[in-house]
Design a protein around this motif. Structure first.
Motif, PDB file in Angstrom:
ATOM      1  N   VAL A 198       0.814  -1.215   0.000  1.00 13.13           N
ATOM      2  CA  VAL A 198       0.000   0.000   0.000  1.00 13.13           C
ATOM      3  C   VAL A 198       0.850   1.270   0.000  1.00 13.13           C
ATOM      4  O   VAL A 198       0.332   2.358  -0.236  1.00 13.13           O
ATOM      5  N   MET A 199       2.141   1.134   0.261  1.00 12.60           N
ATOM      6  CA  MET A 199       3.022   2.309   0.291  1.00 12.60           C
ATOM      7  C   MET A 199       3.335   2.759  -1.140  1.00 12.60           C
ATOM      8  O   MET A 199       3.350   1.941  -2.066  1.00 12.60           O
ATOM      9  N   GLN A 200       3.630   4.045  -1.295  1.00 12.98           N
ATOM     10  CA  GLN A 200       4.015   4.557  -2.603  1.00 12.98           C
ATOM     11  C   GLN A 200       5.347   3.935  -3.016  1.00 12.98           C
ATOM     12  O   GLN A 200       6.275   3.839  -2.212  1.00 12.98           O
ATOM     13  N   TYR A 201       5.452   3.503  -4.265  1.00 16.80           N
ATOM     14  CA  TYR A 201       6.657   2.853  -4.772  1.00 16.80           C
ATOM     15  C   TYR A 201       7.836   3.814  -4.747  1.00 16.80           C
ATOM     16  O   TYR A 201       7.721   4.966  -5.163  1.00 16.80           O
ATOM     17  N   LYS A 202       8.979   3.315  -4.267  1.00 16.94           N
ATOM     18  CA  LYS A 202      10.227   4.085  -4.254  1.00 16.94           C
ATOM     19  C   LYS A 202      11.292   3.275  -4.962  1.00 16.94           C
ATOM     20  O   LYS A 202      11.622   2.158  -4.539  1.00 16.94           O
ATOM     21  N   GLU A 203      11.810   3.819  -6.038  1.00 20.40           N
ATOM     22  CA  GLU A 203      12.802   3.126  -6.861  1.00 20.40           C
ATOM     23  C   GLU A 203      13.996   2.650  -6.043  1.00 20.40           C
ATOM     24  O   GLU A 203      14.515   1.552  -6.268  1.00 20.40           O
ATOM     25  N   GLU A 204      14.434   3.439  -5.078  1.00 16.51           N
ATOM     26  CA  GLU A 204      15.625   3.067  -4.305  1.00 16.51           C
ATOM     27  C   GLU A 204      15.397   1.822  -3.430  1.00 16.51           C
ATOM     28  O   GLU A 204      16.338   1.145  -3.049  1.00 16.51           O
ATOM     29  N   LEU A 205      14.146   1.504  -3.138  1.00 22.43           N
ATOM     30  CA  LEU A 205      13.827   0.307  -2.358  1.00 22.43           C
ATOM     31  C   LEU A 205      13.393  -0.853  -3.241  1.00 22.43           C
ATOM     32  O   LEU A 205      13.549  -2.010  -2.896  1.00 22.43           O
ATOM     33  N   GLY A 206      12.807  -0.522  -4.390  1.00 26.51           N
ATOM     34  CA  GLY A 206      12.272  -1.541  -5.273  1.00 26.51           C
ATOM     35  C   GLY A 206      10.940  -2.045  -4.760  1.00 26.51           C
ATOM     36  O   GLY A 206      10.408  -1.554  -3.763  1.00 26.51           O
ATOM     37  N   PRO A 207      10.374  -3.044  -5.423  1.00 20.04           N
ATOM     38  CA  PRO A 207       9.090  -3.590  -4.995  1.00 20.04           C
ATOM     39  C   PRO A 207       9.209  -4.331  -3.669  1.00 20.04           C
ATOM     40  O   PRO A 207      10.286  -4.761  -3.265  1.00 20.04           O
ATOM     41  N   ARG A 208       8.080  -4.517  -3.050  1.00 20.19           N
ATOM     42  CA  ARG A 208       7.991  -5.342  -1.847  1.00 20.19           C
ATOM     43  C   ARG A 208       7.907  -6.790  -2.325  1.00 20.19           C
ATOM     44  O   ARG A 208       7.244  -7.080  -3.325  1.00 20.19           O
ATOM     45  N   ILE A 209       8.593  -7.691  -1.639  1.00 22.00           N
ATOM     46  CA  ILE A 209       8.587  -9.106  -2.015  1.00 22.00           C
ATOM     47  C   ILE A 209       8.295  -9.982  -0.803  1.00 22.00           C
ATOM     48  O   ILE A 209       8.519  -9.571   0.333  1.00 22.00           O
ATOM     49  N   GLY A 210       7.818 -11.179  -1.083  1.00 27.37           N
ATOM     50  CA  GLY A 210       7.713 -12.229  -0.092  1.00 27.37           C
ATOM     51  C   GLY A 210       8.697 -13.310  -0.475  1.00 27.37           C
ATOM     52  O   GLY A 210       8.734 -13.735  -1.631  1.00 27.37           O
ATOM     53  N   GLN A 211       9.510 -13.739   0.496  1.00 29.27           N
ATOM     54  CA  GLN A 211      10.584 -14.664   0.156  1.00 29.27           C
ATOM     55  C   GLN A 211      10.982 -15.562   1.315  1.00 29.27           C
ATOM     56  O   GLN A 211      10.711 -15.273   2.476  1.00 29.27           O
ATOM     57  N   ALA A 212      11.675 -16.627   0.952  1.00 28.87           N
ATOM     58  CA  ALA A 212      12.469 -17.427   1.876  1.00 28.87           C
ATOM     59  C   ALA A 212      13.916 -17.253   1.422  1.00 28.87           C
ATOM     60  O   ALA A 212      14.183 -17.093   0.236  1.00 28.87           O
ATOM     61  N   GLY A 213      14.817 -17.242   2.354  1.00 34.77           N
ATOM     62  CA  GLY A 213      16.229 -17.051   2.022  1.00 34.77           C
ATOM     63  C   GLY A 213      17.040 -16.901   3.290  1.00 34.77           C
ATOM     64  O   GLY A 213      16.759 -17.557   4.291  1.00 34.77           O
ATOM     65  N   LEU A 214      18.022 -16.014   3.251  1.00 34.43           N
ATOM     66  CA  LEU A 214      18.777 -15.748   4.471  1.00 34.43           C
ATOM     67  C   LEU A 214      17.841 -15.233   5.551  1.00 34.43           C
ATOM     68  O   LEU A 214      18.045 -15.461   6.731  1.00 34.43           O
ATOM     69  N   ARG A 215      16.818 -14.507   5.111  1.00 38.37           N
ATOM     70  CA  ARG A 215      15.745 -14.030   5.981  1.00 38.37           C
ATOM     71  C   ARG A 215      14.431 -14.338   5.291  1.00 38.37           C
ATOM     72  O   ARG A 215      14.291 -14.104   4.094  1.00 38.37           O
ATOM     73  N   ASN A 216      13.465 -14.829   6.027  1.00 39.99           N
ATOM     74  CA  ASN A 216      12.144 -15.122   5.453  1.00 39.99           C
ATOM     75  C   ASN A 216      11.170 -14.022   5.840  1.00 39.99           C
ATOM     76  O   ASN A 216      11.233 -13.488   6.946  1.00 39.99           O
ATOM     77  N   GLY A 217      10.247 -13.719   4.923  1.00 41.42           N
ATOM     78  CA  GLY A 217       9.200 -12.766   5.224  1.00 41.42           C
ATOM     79  C   GLY A 217       8.943 -11.829   4.068  1.00 41.42           C
ATOM     80  O   GLY A 217       9.306 -12.100   2.921  1.00 41.42           O
ATOM     81  N   ILE A 218       8.308 -10.709   4.397  1.00 48.07           N
ATOM     82  CA  ILE A 218       8.001  -9.667   3.420  1.00 48.07           C
ATOM     83  C   ILE A 218       8.959  -8.519   3.664  1.00 48.07           C
ATOM     84  O   ILE A 218       9.127  -8.059   4.796  1.00 48.07           O
ATOM     85  N   MET A 219       9.599  -8.068   2.586  1.00 49.70           N
ATOM     86  CA  MET A 219      10.614  -7.016   2.672  1.00 49.70           C
ATOM     87  C   MET A 219      10.771  -6.380   1.291  1.00 49.70           C
ATOM     88  O   MET A 219      10.190  -6.856   0.327  1.00 49.70           O
ATOM     89  N   TYR A 220      11.558  -5.332   1.220  1.00 56.82           N
ATOM     90  CA  TYR A 220      11.838  -4.725  -0.079  1.00 56.82           C
ATOM     91  C   TYR A 220      12.897  -5.531  -0.825  1.00 56.82           C
ATOM     92  O   TYR A 220      13.710  -6.237  -0.227  1.00 56.82           O
ATOM     93  N   ILE A 221      12.881  -5.406  -2.133  1.00 53.49           N
ATOM     94  CA  ILE A 221      13.762  -6.182  -3.007  1.00 53.49           C
ATOM     95  C   ILE A 221      15.232  -6.014  -2.615  1.00 53.49           C
ATOM     96  O   ILE A 221      15.985  -6.966  -2.616  1.00 53.49           O
ATOM     97  N   ARG A 222      15.631  -4.812  -2.256  1.00 56.48           N
ATOM     98  CA  ARG A 222      17.037  -4.576  -1.901  1.00 56.48           C
ATOM     99  C   ARG A 222      17.446  -5.341  -0.641  1.00 56.48           C
ATOM    100  O   ARG A 222      18.596  -5.714  -0.504  1.00 56.48           O
ATOM    101  N   GLU A 223      16.500  -5.577   0.247  1.00 54.71           N
ATOM    102  CA  GLU A 223      16.792  -6.365   1.452  1.00 54.71           C
ATOM    103  C   GLU A 223      16.886  -7.850   1.125  1.00 54.71           C
ATOM    104  O   GLU A 223      17.750  -8.552   1.656  1.00 54.71           O
ATOM    105  N   GLY A 224      16.008  -8.334   0.277  1.00 53.73           N
ATOM    106  CA  GLY A 224      15.952  -9.761  -0.015  1.00 53.73           C
ATOM    107  C   GLY A 224      16.984 -10.237  -1.013  1.00 53.73           C
ATOM    108  O   GLY A 224      17.514 -11.337  -0.892  1.00 53.73           O
TER     109      GLY A 224
END
Length: 168
Positions: free
Chosen positions: A121-147
């Motif tokens: 629901v937040m306004q898109y910010k290019e520096e963060l990228g889209p929000r994603i849901g993932q499993a990986g080093l960290r699981n959950g919902i986060m911005y693309i740059r974090e995941g």
């Protein structure tokens, strides 16, 4: 996520991501078939999310199935079998409307990474990228740059169609 309540598909994507990323067999360190615990499960989580949402997850799989499909294989199959989405802003907008958009990044020096773009629901910010849901080093919902971390510059987005007659 109240703001997404008007869009049932977007709401369902958010719910399914949250259901899958906490499952024990997609947690970092869950043993693989050989007992190796130095593993992450982005491929398994994405496959399961798409399956539960009625997406054509088979488009990302190797012929023998998910147990033979790592993230780099999912990248190759997405490129070969699905429609590319031009950028992160469009990917986020499409996910907000209930489309199934995968984010993928190849890695020629090791494991690639895959995730599902999550409605936001937040306004898109290019520096963060889209929000994603993932499993990986960290699981959950986060911005693309974090995941995707160091793989962020390599991220590509692809539309996964819903199975005919099915929807989130």
């Amino acid at each position: 996520m109240k703001e997404l309540l008007g869009n049932e598909k977007a709401k369902r994507i958010y719910e399914v991501i949250n259901e899958v990323v906490v499952m024990p067999d997609v947690q970092r360190g869950f043993p693989d078939a050989n007992g190796n615990t130095n593993v992450t499960w982005c491929n398994r989580a994405l496959h399961r999310i798409l399956d539960r949402l009625g997406g054509q997850e088979s488009l990302l799989l190797e012929p023998r199935g998910i147990n033979w499909t790592n993230a780099n294989a999912m990248v190759r199959n997405a490129r070969a079998n699905t429609e590319r989405v031009s950028d992160g802003g469009l990917a986020q907008s499409m996910a907000n409307d209930g489309s199934l958009i995968v984010a993928v990044a190849p890695n020629d020096k090791g494991p690639g990474h895959v995730a599902l773009v999550c409605p936001d629901v937040m306004q898109y910010k290019e520096e963060l990228g889209p929000r994603i849901g993932q499993a990986g080093l960290r699981n959950g919902i986060m911005y693309i740059r974090e995941g995707f971390a160091h793989l962020t510059p390599l991220v590509e987005y692809y539309l996964i169609p819903y199975e005919s007659g099915c929807s989130a």
